[in-house]
Design a protein around this motif. Sequence first.
Motif, short mmCIF file in Angstrom:
data_model
loop_
_atom_site.label_atom_id
_atom_site.label_comp_id
_atom_site.label_asym_id
_atom_site.label_seq_id
_atom_site.Cartn_x
_atom_site.Cartn_y
_atom_site.Cartn_z
N ALA A 159 -3.15 15.84 -24.94
CA ALA A 159 -3.98 16.97 -24.55
C ALA A 159 -5.20 17.11 -25.45
O ALA A 159 -6.26 17.57 -25.00
N THR A 160 -5.08 16.74 -26.72
CA THR A 160 -6.20 16.88 -27.64
C THR A 160 -6.96 15.57 -27.86
O THR A 160 -7.96 15.55 -28.59
N PHE A 161 -6.51 14.49 -27.23
CA PHE A 161 -7.19 13.20 -27.37
C PHE A 161 -8.65 13.25 -26.92
O PHE A 161 -9.50 12.56 -27.51
N PRO A 162 -9.00 14.02 -25.87
CA PRO A 162 -10.42 14.08 -25.47
C PRO A 162 -11.35 14.53 -26.59
O PRO A 162 -12.54 14.21 -26.56
N VAL A 163 -10.85 15.27 -27.58
CA VAL A 163 -11.68 15.69 -28.69
C VAL A 163 -12.13 14.48 -29.52
O VAL A 163 -13.24 14.45 -30.06
N ALA A 164 -11.28 13.47 -29.60
CA ALA A 164 -11.60 12.28 -30.39
C ALA A 164 -12.34 11.22 -29.59
O ALA A 164 -13.10 10.43 -30.15
N LEU A 165 -12.14 11.20 -28.29
CA LEU A 165 -12.67 10.12 -27.45
C LEU A 165 -14.19 9.96 -27.51
O LEU A 165 -14.69 8.82 -27.52
N PRO A 166 -15.00 11.03 -27.55
CA PRO A 166 -16.45 10.84 -27.60
C PRO A 166 -16.94 9.98 -28.76
O PRO A 166 -17.94 9.27 -28.63
N PHE A 167 -16.23 10.01 -29.87
CA PHE A 167 -16.67 9.22 -31.02
C PHE A 167 -16.41 7.72 -30.83
O PHE A 167 -16.99 6.90 -31.54
N LEU A 168 -15.56 7.40 -29.88
CA LEU A 168 -15.32 6.00 -29.57
C LEU A 168 -16.27 5.49 -28.50
O LEU A 168 -16.63 4.31 -28.49
N LEU A 169 -16.72 6.39 -27.63
CA LEU A 169 -17.55 5.99 -26.50
C LEU A 169 -19.04 6.19 -26.74
O LEU A 169 -19.86 5.56 -26.07
N ILE A 170 -19.40 7.06 -27.67
CA ILE A 170 -20.81 7.39 -27.91
C ILE A 170 -21.19 6.95 -29.32
O ILE A 170 -20.58 7.39 -30.30
N ALA A 171 -22.20 6.11 -29.43
CA ALA A 171 -22.58 5.55 -30.73
C ALA A 171 -23.26 6.59 -31.61
O ALA A 171 -23.07 6.59 -32.84
N ASN A 172 -24.05 7.47 -31.01
CA ASN A 172 -24.77 8.47 -31.78
C ASN A 172 -23.81 9.57 -32.22
O ASN A 172 -23.20 10.25 -31.39
N VAL A 173 -23.68 9.75 -33.53
CA VAL A 173 -22.71 10.71 -34.06
C VAL A 173 -23.02 12.14 -33.63
O VAL A 173 -22.13 12.90 -33.24
N ALA A 174 -24.29 12.52 -33.70
CA ALA A 174 -24.67 13.89 -33.35
C ALA A 174 -24.33 14.20 -31.89
O ALA A 174 -23.80 15.26 -31.57
N THR A 175 -24.64 13.24 -31.00
CA THR A 175 -24.34 13.44 -29.58
C THR A 175 -22.84 13.51 -29.35
O THR A 175 -22.34 14.36 -28.60
N ALA A 176 -22.11 12.59 -29.98
CA ALA A 176 -20.65 12.57 -29.83
C ALA A 176 -20.04 13.87 -30.34
O ALA A 176 -19.09 14.40 -29.75
N LEU A 177 -20.60 14.40 -31.42
CA LEU A 177 -20.07 15.65 -31.98
C LEU A 177 -20.28 16.81 -31.02
O LEU A 177 -19.40 17.65 -30.83
N ILE A 178 -21.46 16.84 -30.39
CA ILE A 178 -21.73 17.90 -29.42
C ILE A 178 -20.78 17.80 -28.23
O ILE A 178 -20.20 18.80 -27.79
N VAL A 179 -20.61 16.58 -27.70
CA VAL A 179 -19.71 16.37 -26.56
C VAL A 179 -18.29 16.78 -26.93
O VAL A 179 -17.57 17.42 -26.16
N SER A 180 -17.85 16.40 -28.13
CA SER A 180 -16.50 16.73 -28.59
C SER A 180 -16.30 18.24 -28.64
O SER A 180 -15.27 18.77 -28.20
N ARG A 181 -17.30 18.94 -29.16
CA ARG A 181 -17.18 20.40 -29.26
C ARG A 181 -17.22 21.06 -27.90
O ARG A 181 -16.51 22.05 -27.66
N VAL A 182 -18.03 20.54 -27.00
CA VAL A 182 -18.08 21.10 -25.65
C VAL A 182 -16.73 20.90 -24.95
O VAL A 182 -16.22 21.82 -24.28
N LEU A 183 -16.14 19.72 -25.10
CA LEU A 183 -14.82 19.46 -24.51
C LEU A 183 -13.77 20.38 -25.10
O LEU A 183 -12.88 20.88 -24.39
N THR A 184 -13.86 20.60 -26.40
CA THR A 184 -12.90 21.49 -27.05
C THR A 184 -12.99 22.91 -26.49
O THR A 184 -11.98 23.53 -26.15
N VAL A 185 -14.22 23.42 -26.35
CA VAL A 185 -14.41 24.77 -25.81
C VAL A 185 -13.93 24.84 -24.36
O VAL A 185 -13.30 25.82 -23.95
N ALA A 186 -14.20 23.77 -23.59
CA ALA A 186 -13.75 23.75 -22.19
C ALA A 186 -12.23 23.77 -22.11
O ALA A 186 -11.64 24.47 -21.26
N MET A 187 -11.56 23.01 -22.99
CA MET A 187 -10.10 23.00 -22.98
C MET A 187 -9.54 24.33 -23.45
O MET A 187 -8.50 24.79 -22.96
#
Length: 226
Positions: A159-187
Amino acid sequence: MSATDLTDQQSVGDREPVLDVVDRVCELCFGLFMALTFVGAVSAVGAGADAPRKMFFTALGCNLAWGLADAVMYLVRTLVARGRRVTLAHAVRSEPDAAAGVQTLRDAMAEWLKPLIGDTELESIRRRVAARSDVPRRAVFVRDDFVGAAGIFLLVVCATFPVALPFLLIANVATALIVSRVLTVAMLFGSGIALGHYAGFGGWQAGLAMAALGILLTIAIIALGG
């Protein structure tokens, strides 16, 4: 524990349901908050060539650690609750005085339930408990307990794996961090809806409240350097 726990189950040694809505959703939220905090802490250290990989394994490791802790605490809670039921059953069975047995059951009830169940109903429960011959001597683990613990571990990690997944799929750390936080808020929003429906509140209102809590926590993490 309510007085009816001793008679509603097939055995006083039976485990409680694994997928209790409140417990599972709350534990999922705790896992999301922990992952969010760990990711923020790693991002505060500074970006490097291996930053995305480092943050992925940090978030994933957080999920694995929380899933393991959650599974172990489930086993502890299960054994303690079962021990309480067994102890109560033996106390009722060994009490020669019916009135004292009824009082033992009443003392074990939740406060909100006490006004709803009279001594007549408790006496019926007392007789049924006293007549049982399958009360175990002490609480022990059974196979289903470990199956349930494994299920909780997988539930929390998946259930919490999507929080980590952006860092594997997105090379840019800042972008991956934003996506991770958005997914967290959505969940968190979805978790709030589930809790709201279960409690009889408005699902959307509870979802928004949980999402707002996630956003506030994110802002706090960023303010602290995350």
